[in-house]
Design a protein around this motif. Structure first.
Motif, PDB file in Angstrom:
ATOM      1  N   PHE A  62      49.638  10.600  16.058  1.00 49.18           N
ATOM      2  CA  PHE A  62      48.853  10.645  17.332  1.00 49.18           C
ATOM      3  C   PHE A  62      48.093   9.108  17.445  1.00 49.18           C
ATOM      4  O   PHE A  62      48.301   8.198  16.697  1.00 49.18           O
ATOM      5  N   VAL A  63      47.803   8.971  18.789  1.00 49.24           N
ATOM      6  CA  VAL A  63      47.001   7.597  18.857  1.00 49.24           C
ATOM      7  C   VAL A  63      45.732   7.455  18.809  1.00 49.24           C
ATOM      8  O   VAL A  63      45.054   8.625  19.462  1.00 49.24           O
ATOM      9  N   LEU A  64      45.008   6.531  18.367  1.00 49.66           N
ATOM     10  CA  LEU A  64      43.485   6.618  18.071  1.00 49.66           C
ATOM     11  C   LEU A  64      43.222   5.397  18.704  1.00 49.66           C
ATOM     12  O   LEU A  64      43.707   4.308  18.854  1.00 49.66           O
ATOM     13  N   TRP A  65      41.892   5.452  19.388  1.00 52.20           N
ATOM     14  CA  TRP A  65      41.317   4.686  20.489  1.00 52.20           C
ATOM     15  C   TRP A  65      39.841   4.118  20.323  1.00 52.20           C
ATOM     16  O   TRP A  65      38.959   5.256  19.768  1.00 52.20           O
ATOM     17  N   THR A  66      39.490   2.861  20.434  1.00 53.95           N
ATOM     18  CA  THR A  66      37.971   2.676  20.550  1.00 53.95           C
ATOM     19  C   THR A  66      37.933   1.277  21.112  1.00 53.95           C
ATOM     20  O   THR A  66      39.177   0.589  21.248  1.00 53.95           O
ATOM     21  N   ARG A  67      36.762   0.964  21.573  1.00 59.56           N
ATOM     22  CA  ARG A  67      36.722  -0.493  22.093  1.00 59.56           C
ATOM     23  C   ARG A  67      35.418  -1.070  21.656  1.00 59.56           C
ATOM     24  O   ARG A  67      34.109  -0.427  21.932  1.00 59.56           O
ATOM     25  N   LEU A  68      35.105  -2.289  21.030  1.00 61.95           N
ATOM     26  CA  LEU A  68      33.909  -2.711  20.650  1.00 61.95           C
ATOM     27  C   LEU A  68      33.333  -3.120  22.044  1.00 61.95           C
ATOM     28  O   LEU A  68      33.634  -3.999  22.717  1.00 61.95           O
ATOM     29  N   ALA A  69      31.955  -2.851  21.984  1.00 64.13           N
ATOM     30  CA  ALA A  69      31.190  -3.122  23.047  1.00 64.13           C
ATOM     31  C   ALA A  69      30.471  -4.681  22.684  1.00 64.13           C
ATOM     32  O   ALA A  69      30.072  -4.756  21.712  1.00 64.13           O
ATOM     33  N   ASP A  70      30.293  -5.440  23.624  1.00 62.11           N
ATOM     34  CA  ASP A  70      29.745  -6.851  23.688  1.00 62.11           C
ATOM     35  C   ASP A  70      30.119  -7.598  22.498  1.00 62.11           C
ATOM     36  O   ASP A  70      29.402  -8.341  21.798  1.00 62.11           O
ATOM     37  N   ALA A  71      31.470  -7.700  22.200  1.00 65.77           N
ATOM     38  CA  ALA A  71      31.871  -8.417  21.009  1.00 65.77           C
ATOM     39  C   ALA A  71      32.182  -9.650  21.444  1.00 65.77           C
ATOM     40  O   ALA A  71      32.627 -10.030  22.799  1.00 65.77           O
ATOM     41  N   THR A  72      32.358 -10.645  20.826  1.00 66.64           N
ATOM     42  CA  THR A  72      33.064 -12.059  21.055  1.00 66.64           C
ATOM     43  C   THR A  72      34.027 -12.319  19.977  1.00 66.64           C
ATOM     44  O   THR A  72      33.987 -12.172  18.673  1.00 66.64           O
ATOM     45  N   GLY A  73      35.173 -13.123  20.386  1.00 68.47           N
ATOM     46  CA  GLY A  73      36.192 -13.540  19.514  1.00 68.47           C
ATOM     47  C   GLY A  73      36.861 -12.380  18.984  1.00 68.47           C
ATOM     48  O   GLY A  73      36.384 -10.954  19.184  1.00 68.47           O
ATOM     49  N   ASP A  74      38.030 -12.412  18.203  1.00 66.77           N
ATOM     50  CA  ASP A  74      38.854 -11.515  17.719  1.00 66.77           C
ATOM     51  C   ASP A  74      37.864 -10.979  16.459  1.00 66.77           C
ATOM     52  O   ASP A  74      37.024 -11.537  15.745  1.00 66.77           O
ATOM     53  N   GLN A  75      37.982  -9.532  16.105  1.00 68.96           N
ATOM     54  CA  GLN A  75      37.083  -8.910  15.489  1.00 68.96           C
ATOM     55  C   GLN A  75      37.930  -7.802  14.579  1.00 68.96           C
ATOM     56  O   GLN A  75      38.754  -7.101  15.022  1.00 68.96           O
ATOM     57  N   ALA A  76      37.771  -7.942  13.123  1.00 61.38           N
ATOM     58  CA  ALA A  76      38.291  -6.807  12.421  1.00 61.38           C
ATOM     59  C   ALA A  76      37.659  -5.377  12.579  1.00 61.38           C
ATOM     60  O   ALA A  76      36.513  -5.472  12.504  1.00 61.38           O
ATOM     61  N   VAL A  77      38.467  -4.447  12.706  1.00 61.76           N
ATOM     62  CA  VAL A  77      37.876  -2.959  12.664  1.00 61.76           C
ATOM     63  C   VAL A  77      38.618  -2.114  11.676  1.00 61.76           C
ATOM     64  O   VAL A  77      39.822  -2.207  11.595  1.00 61.76           O
ATOM     65  N   GLY A  78      38.031  -1.458  10.902  1.00 61.11           N
ATOM     66  CA  GLY A  78      38.469  -0.489  10.123  1.00 61.11           C
ATOM     67  C   GLY A  78      38.597   0.986  10.686  1.00 61.11           C
ATOM     68  O   GLY A  78      37.812   1.367  11.700  1.00 61.11           O
ATOM     69  N   PHE A  79      39.500   1.665  10.155  1.00 59.33           N
ATOM     70  CA  PHE A  79      39.495   2.982  10.405  1.00 59.33           C
ATOM     71  C   PHE A  79      39.959   4.007   9.374  1.00 59.33           C
ATOM     72  O   PHE A  79      40.228   3.440   8.195  1.00 59.33           O
TER      73      PHE A  79
END
Length: 494
Positions: free
Chosen positions: A52-69
């Motif tokens: 399947f596809v998983l989605w989120t979007r970081l709010a109020d972030a700046t620059g590229d950011q690492a996200v774990g899942f």
């Protein structure tokens, strides 16, 4: 004795409510609107037999950011089956799309994201089965932020559908109509990429919409309001300059893909196929991107005696998508063929006269409808269901072989959902429709809500579910009408 589907559905609903609400951001801490990077929620979509596809979007972030899942087979994350890190890029609004694969079929899974020491709410999703005897779908469309609360999603979660089919007008780009509004956009109509991103982000703050995305996998396709009302292909209606509209459409399309749980392949073509085991094939269409302009004038309007109606090259789907649909139906192996598209397919005779028609629905593209009907009559197609929305009213229609003449055998059944939260369709168009159109088995232009569809190997059971009061955030949702389509017997059972 308890019905098996009711028992399974009730258990799933209880499981859903257990994890729908955000937990603490850090151990012993509390989440706040200003510190939560996951304030826009989580989502999943387009399940296959192994992922399947998983989605989120970081709010109020700046620059590229690492996200774990993390993906687990239990809601306490004791059995982690997938985990990793990805980059939330500033150039993509810090949206994250994870395409998970290699999992066992027909199973529920739970997922969450990590960023800067904080944890998102938990989402629940599924892999499609390899073999299946049942499928429950929720069909929804047309959710206007200003015109009603999204309370129907609470009822939807309680009924625990396997999939949510969102067939367009996920956002609205404009305010319209008279009547009291429950809230305001607070900004002008979106035009730029930042504008559309902000409009999508606003929608994602709605708690009922967030809860639905966390609890249920979505299968989405767009209609017009994700860009501009009644646009067709590269022709705008409000934005009349071609270059300006092309730029506006490109911005809207990018924002849409950034905010939906879609695979990378869908950027090239939103039309696609999903299979629910050996029970059903979902043929998901795009009736906006490739269509030619509406005949005899821009946008939706009543036409009569319009020579351009049969102009060479006039199309709702475009050549490639038309061929793709025909090829897919010619090789169909499932007993249920679901045509997931945006708007009203049946011929709609109007009070304006026998030749009058509304140009923005399939009536404005009769050649495309004939091609689709020919494809649906392939011998490999056992049961054809056409699913749509757009017209802000509930419809259950029998589709005959010759819709222009209104004769011939019934070859398909149509289910159209009303708006989830908006004002109903124009009474002048739809008020006399039941009297003028014998193929219409049920019509309601007074309520908003959604449709539940239960499929098994013997029948499709349809439940039109209506919200009592869109202006009441605690309004109940109830069954408005039901219908049945029996296996190998197109049309609704009397």
């Amino acid at each position: 004795m308890l019905d098996r589907r009711a028992l399974i559905g009730g258990t799933a609903a209880l499981a859903a409510w257990r994890f729908l609400h955000p937990g603490p951001a850090v151990a012993g801490g509390r989440r706040t609107a200003t510190t939560d990077p996951f304030a826009l929620g989580v989502a999943s979509g387009d399940p296959t037999a192994d992922g399947f596809v998983l989605w989120t979007r970081l709010a109020d972030a700046t620059g590229d950011q690492a996200v774990g899942f993390e993906v687990a087979d239990d809601d306490r994350f004791r059995g982690i089956v997938r985990h990793g890190r990805c980059l939330a890029r500033a150039g993509r609004a810090h949206a994250v799309h994870i395409e998970v694969a290699g999992l066992p079929p027909g199973r529920p899974f739970y997922y969450r994201f990590h960023h800067a020491g904080m944890v998102s709410r938990t989402g629940r999703t599924i892999t499609a089965p390899v073999t299946a005897d049942r499928l429950r779908l929720a069909l929804t469309s047309c959710q206007h932020w200003e015109q009603g609360w999204f309370t129907a999603y609470r009822d939807m979660i309680a009924h625990a559908p396997d999939l949510v089919l969102q067939v367009g007008d996920y956002i609205y780009e404009k305010s319209f109509g008279s009547g009291p509004d429950v809230r305001r956009f607070g900004t002008a109509d979106p035009v730029t990429l930042d504008d559309y991103r902000a409009r999508h982000a606003l929608y994602r703050t709605d708690p009922d919409l967030q809860a639905a995305h966390a609890a249920l996998p979505f299968v989405v396709t767009w209609d017009d309001h994700e860009v501009e009302n009644d646009y067709a292909g590269l022709q705008g209606v409000q934005t009349t300059d071609p270059r300006a509209f092309a730029a506006r459409r490109a911005a809207a399309y990018q924002a849409y893909f950034e905010h939906m749980p879609l695979r990378r392949a869908s950027v090239a073509n939103l039309y696609r196929r999903l299979r629910w085991g050996d029970l059903a094939t979902l043929h998901i269409l795009d009736t906006r991107r490739y269509r030619t302009p509406q005949p005899c004038g821009h946008g939706g309007h009543v036409i009569d005696g319009c020579a351009a109606l049969e102009a060479p090259g006039a199309t709702m789907l475009g050549t490639a998508q038309t061929r793709w649909l025909s090829d897919g139906l010619r090789t169909e192996t499932a007993p249920w063929s679901l045509i997931v598209q945006q708007t009203l397919f049946a011929r709609l005779h109007l009070a304006d006269g026998p030749g009058a028609r509304w140009s923005d629905i399939w009536d404005g593209y009769p050649a495309s409808r004939r091609q689709a009907l020919a494809a649906l009559q392939a011998p490999e197609v056992r049961n054809a269901l056409i699913l749509g929305g757009d017209v802000h009213s509930f419809w259950l229609n029998d589709i005959v072989r010759n819709p222009e003449r209104g004769d011939g055998p019934i070859v398909a059944s149509e289910i159209v959902t009303s708006c989830l939260a908006s004002r109903n369709g124009p009474a002048a168009l739809f008020g006399p429709a039941k009297r003028l159109n014998p193929q219409v088995r049920f019509l309601d232009n007074d309520h908003a809500g959604y449709v539940l569809v239960d499929l098994d190997r013997s029948r499709a059971m349809v439940d039109c579910r209506a919200v009592d009061d869109l202006a009441d955030p605690a309004s109940p949702t109830r069954s408005l009408a039901r219908g049945i389509v029996a296996d190998r017997r197109p049309g609704f059972v009397s």
